[in-house]
Design an enzyme around this catalytic site. Structure first.
Site, PDB file in Angstrom:
ATOM      1  N   ASP A 142       0.864  -1.188   0.000  1.00 37.71           N
ATOM      2  CA  ASP A 142       0.000   0.000   0.000  1.00 37.71           C
ATOM      3  C   ASP A 142       0.900   1.237   0.000  1.00 37.71           C
ATOM      4  O   ASP A 142       1.134   1.853   1.041  1.00 37.71           O
ATOM      5  CB  ASP A 142      -0.886  -0.036   1.258  1.00 37.71           C
ATOM      6  CG  ASP A 142      -2.110   0.861   1.131  1.00 37.71           C
ATOM      7  OD1 ASP A 142      -2.349   1.387   0.036  1.00 37.71           O
ATOM      8  OD2 ASP A 142      -2.822   1.012   2.139  1.00 37.71           O
TER       9      ASP A 142
ATOM     10  N   THR B 260     -13.115   0.826  -3.254  1.00 36.10           N
ATOM     11  CA  THR B 260     -12.419   1.291  -2.055  1.00 36.10           C
ATOM     12  C   THR B 260     -13.382   2.019  -1.104  1.00 36.10           C
ATOM     13  O   THR B 260     -14.559   2.182  -1.415  1.00 36.10           O
ATOM     14  CB  THR B 260     -11.225   2.185  -2.460  1.00 36.10           C
ATOM     15  OG1 THR B 260     -10.442   2.475  -1.297  1.00 36.10           O
ATOM     16  CG2 THR B 260     -11.674   3.485  -3.104  1.00 36.10           C
TER      17      THR B 260
ATOM     18  N   PHE C  25     -11.996  -1.492   4.686  1.00 33.07           N
ATOM     19  CA  PHE C  25     -11.015  -0.792   5.523  1.00 33.07           C
ATOM     20  C   PHE C  25     -11.105  -1.275   6.970  1.00 33.07           C
ATOM     21  O   PHE C  25     -12.145  -1.139   7.597  1.00 33.07           O
ATOM     22  CB  PHE C  25     -11.283   0.718   5.469  1.00 33.07           C
ATOM     23  CG  PHE C  25     -10.713   1.387   4.246  1.00 33.07           C
ATOM     24  CD1 PHE C  25     -10.661   0.726   3.037  1.00 33.07           C
ATOM     25  CD2 PHE C  25     -10.234   2.685   4.315  1.00 33.07           C
ATOM     26  CE1 PHE C  25     -10.134   1.348   1.904  1.00 33.07           C
ATOM     27  CE2 PHE C  25      -9.712   3.318   3.191  1.00 33.07           C
ATOM     28  CZ  PHE C  25      -9.656   2.649   1.982  1.00 33.07           C
TER      29      PHE C  25
ATOM     30  N   LYS D  24      -9.652   2.039  -9.114  1.00 32.38           N
ATOM     31  CA  LYS D  24     -10.269   2.197  -7.793  1.00 32.38           C
ATOM     32  C   LYS D  24     -11.415   3.201  -7.849  1.00 32.38           C
ATOM     33  O   LYS D  24     -11.255   4.314  -8.356  1.00 32.38           O
ATOM     34  CB  LYS D  24      -9.229   2.682  -6.768  1.00 32.38           C
ATOM     35  CG  LYS D  24      -8.295   1.601  -6.299  1.00 32.38           C
ATOM     36  CD  LYS D  24      -7.244   2.143  -5.358  1.00 32.38           C
ATOM     37  CE  LYS D  24      -7.687   2.123  -3.914  1.00 32.38           C
ATOM     38  NZ  LYS D  24      -6.572   2.528  -3.008  1.00 32.38           N
TER      39      LYS D  24
END
Length: 327
Positions: free
Chosen positions: A27, A167, A189, A142
């Site tokens: 990431d 995302t 997340f 994304k």
């Protein structure tokens, strides 16, 4: 009980063990970190590109993007937009020289509620990659996991063969809608969910297995595997290695360089906590969400509503900062 030095030498690092059970993704927009930890894939976002673009090592990419924007001409706003897209693609193309898999490139978060705008921008990014000699099978576009973003993902996958990474995903409703849209991958997340519970509840620390972010991803993974969805689950946004280890066995995990470094120094035995077999035995019920049902179920999750809007605002703010820098 401590592990003897001889045994520790033989035991693989937590990072190496994790790679046996889960696809590890970096990431970051920093090439050095990618070279060091050798992930299969890499993810970027406006915040990561902004951070990397401010490093002297990447000044040439910024200069090239600005030159590209000027060459295409148009209003100052158009030039900056074109330079910004080009910068994302230049970073992505460089990252792809260092990894065997795919790179994720994000559509401007300010388009999060504009389905057609997201489709158009995604296709533009794919065209820019094509100009750079990169095929669309090595790119994940994304998109924010709003209703509009999810439907844009549905169209991009089905009509254009463009693979999407959804995302800013916080709610179970978002995950169900993404699976039904047939997108390639989702990024639920973990860390930001934990942040919300710590900020809004009495409990300030959680064991990894009780961590609300870990529990959220576990439920999504189990649901996808139980009902045979092909969409890849990629846990994202980690705050500590405990969260990562508690999701061993998840399809993919995207991890920051700092936590990759910590995992590479840890020598504890990792056992998969997620498996297809266990998922298929769990007692989740299949649900279908049209737009009205999606909006209602998502709205019922206060954490998800607040974190989604906060995430969009943050990515949008960093996109503006990046544009100012290019200007």
């Amino acid at each position: 009980m401590s592990v003897s030095p001889v045994k520790r030498q033989k035991m693989e690092s937590a990072l190496d063990q994790l790679k046996h059970h889960t696809t590890v993704v970096a990431d970051t927009g920093d090439f050095n970190a990618i070279d060091e930890y050798k992930p299969l894939d890499a993810t970027t976002n406006p915040s990561l590109i902004l951070a990397a673009a401010q490093m002297p090592a990447y000044q040439k990419l910024v200069d090239d993007a600005v030159a590209y924007g000027k060459k295409l001409g148009g209003s100052e706003e158009e030039q900056i937009k074109n330079a910004s897209d080009k910068l994302f693609v230049l970073f992505g193309a460089e990252i792809l020289k260092r990894i065997p898999g795919r790179v994720s490139t994000e559509v401007d978060a300010r388009l999060s509620f504009d389905k057609e705008g997201m489709i158009q921008r995604a296709r533009r990014l794919i065209d820019l990659y094509k100009e750079a000699g990169v095929g669309k099978d090595r790119i994940l576009i994304k998109l924010s996991s709003t209703w509009e973003g999810i439907q844009a993902g549905r169209v991009l996958e089905a009509e254009y063969g463009i693979h999407c990474n959804m995302t800013l995903l916080f709610s179970f409703a978002q995950a169900v809608a993404c699976a039904e849209a047939g997108v390639t991958l989702i990024s639920p997340f973990v860390g930001r969910i934990l942040d919300w519970y710590v900020a809004n509840g009495d409990k300030k620390t959680y064991e990894p297995s009780e961590d609300p972010g870990v529990k959220s991803v576990t439920k999504i993974y189990n649901y996808y595997k139980k009902f045979g969805y092909k969409t890849i689950v990629m846990g994202a946004s980690f705050r500590n290695t405990g969260q990562i280890k508690a999701l061993t066995g998840c399809d993919y995990l995207t991890i920051s360089p700092k936590l990759l470094a910590e995992l590479s120094k840890e020598h504890v035995k990792l056992t998969p906590t997620l498996s297809v077999k266990e998922a298929q035995a769990c007692d989740l019920e299949k649900i279908h969400l049209d737009e009205k049902a999606f909006r209602w179920h998502h709205n019922e999750d206060q954490m998800a509503v607040e974190k989604l809007s906060d995430g969009i605002r943050r990515f949008a703010a960093d996109a503006v900062k990046l544009e100012r820098m290019l200007k």
